[in-house]
Design an enzyme around this catalytic site. Sequence first.
Site, PDB file in Angstrom:
ATOM      1  N   ASN A 395      45.233  47.085  40.944  1.00 34.81           N
ATOM      2  CA  ASN A 395      45.642  48.447  40.600  1.00 34.81           C
ATOM      3  C   ASN A 395      45.888  49.292  41.843  1.00 34.81           C
ATOM      4  O   ASN A 395      47.032  49.500  42.238  1.00 34.81           O
ATOM      5  CB  ASN A 395      44.590  49.102  39.693  1.00 34.81           C
ATOM      6  CG  ASN A 395      45.141  50.289  38.941  1.00 34.81           C
ATOM      7  OD1 ASN A 395      46.054  50.976  39.401  1.00 34.81           O
ATOM      8  ND2 ASN A 395      44.606  50.552  37.761  1.00 34.81           N
ATOM      9  N   ASP A 396      44.837  49.752  42.469  1.00 35.26           N
ATOM     10  CA  ASP A 396      44.985  50.643  43.624  1.00 35.26           C
ATOM     11  C   ASP A 396      45.826  50.015  44.743  1.00 35.26           C
ATOM     12  O   ASP A 396      46.569  50.719  45.432  1.00 35.26           O
ATOM     13  CB  ASP A 396      43.607  51.017  44.189  1.00 35.26           C
ATOM     14  CG  ASP A 396      42.781  51.826  43.198  1.00 35.26           C
ATOM     15  OD1 ASP A 396      43.381  52.627  42.450  1.00 35.26           O
ATOM     16  OD2 ASP A 396      41.552  51.662  43.172  1.00 35.26           O
TER      17      ASP A 396
END
Length: 467
Positions: A395-396
Amino acid sequence: MISANISAIFYLISGILFILALRGLSSPESSRQGNLFGIMGMVIAILVTFLSVGNFSEAVIYVLAFLILGGAVGSYIAFKIPMTAMPELVAGFHSLVGLAAVFVAISAFQSPSVFGLGTPGQIKLASLIEMSIGASVGAITFSGSIIAFLKLRGIMSGSPVVFKGQHYLNLLIGISIFVLVFFLCKTQLSYYFWIIILISFIVGVLLIIPIGGADMPVVISMLNSYSGWAAAGIGFTLENTALIITGALVGSSGAILSYIMCKGMNRSFLNVILGGFGGESAQDSKEKNKEQKPVKSGNAEDAAFLMKNASSVIIVPGYGMAVAQAQHALREMVDKLKKNDIKVTYAIHPVAGRMPGHMNVLLAEANVPYDEVFELEDINNDFANTDVAFVIGANDVTNPVAKSDPKSPIFGMPVLDVEKCKSVLFVKRSLSPGYAGVDNELFYRENTLMLFADAKKMTEDIVKNLE
């Protein structure tokens, strides 16, 4: 009981084995051998320490009891802990190292004659300085590691806790510790020693609470370094070669790893230590999440169709893959793609899965060839020429906001240029933000197809559709 000279020789051997262990752990291919060297070094160090105990016949029962107890607890945790919980486990173990340093320093201060350091009130100056610094660093490591554990475990919010004048308070407390050490050495009054330990526990909390989730991997590495220096400091106090060598190795390697991670995330090491990053409230991200944005979602059949018609695919694994234990299903999917002459590679971010090397270990479990796994700097330019990126739980580390929004907590952190692929398949349970608490703009891109499901279940369904 063995002589001091023989103990020193065997401690030196264990130190060499620890160095070989670190060398081996630097590469996935030699990591098993490195781990074996580390085990051998620790076994030698424990045996030599055990055989060097004074009043052997009286102490043997206590030493054996604690060896068995500690070994049993450690073995149980090693067998039971899932790979996804490894970051918080490391933080928890760091706290124990720090607390052990504090206890040893207290013992040496209370009974200096037992350790050959003098008598109460007449402790050698050098030993007093060493045990004070060792106890202080150990206390900081303990309380800081506890906060890191609570954040990683989700018991405490990963959002930074900041207040006005925080840095000045930390600076003032840091200076006060040095002043107290000076007065302790001058007067040797016990209450100075206890105040140093108490304040150091507070410093550990204050140092870690302002650091946000995006920088937590650096914190873990930093605390690893602290625990090493605490052990080395106590090693000098006890004149124990094994503690000095091991502590120095852990301290220096942890500091180097922290620097490498900061460089890989485009962070300032000093700013991370002082809580300079992650200062933007996660509430800002939540407010952005409230905005309704169009999202394209698909299923396993859609994903299989896109990949079967591609000439190249890049797999981007992340924490979601680790939680779902989807690495074996992923390997099966890749094998199907290769049979269709599709080029497949893996892209790994330096801190994917919250910990360096985490993804490499999981992929190695599934027997993924090492030459197919590439670090960010080696593969980032390939995304623009790739047909499909299959993001499974990351994600990040794929969030374009890191390059476009100066107000974002992750701004400046190098990310994988997944959005440059012709098509992006993003496997995720929901649109919730990542560990850093930042909404991922990649979800809403025109070339992104969201696959809302458990990572393992979705990958298994894709495999069925590829047949």
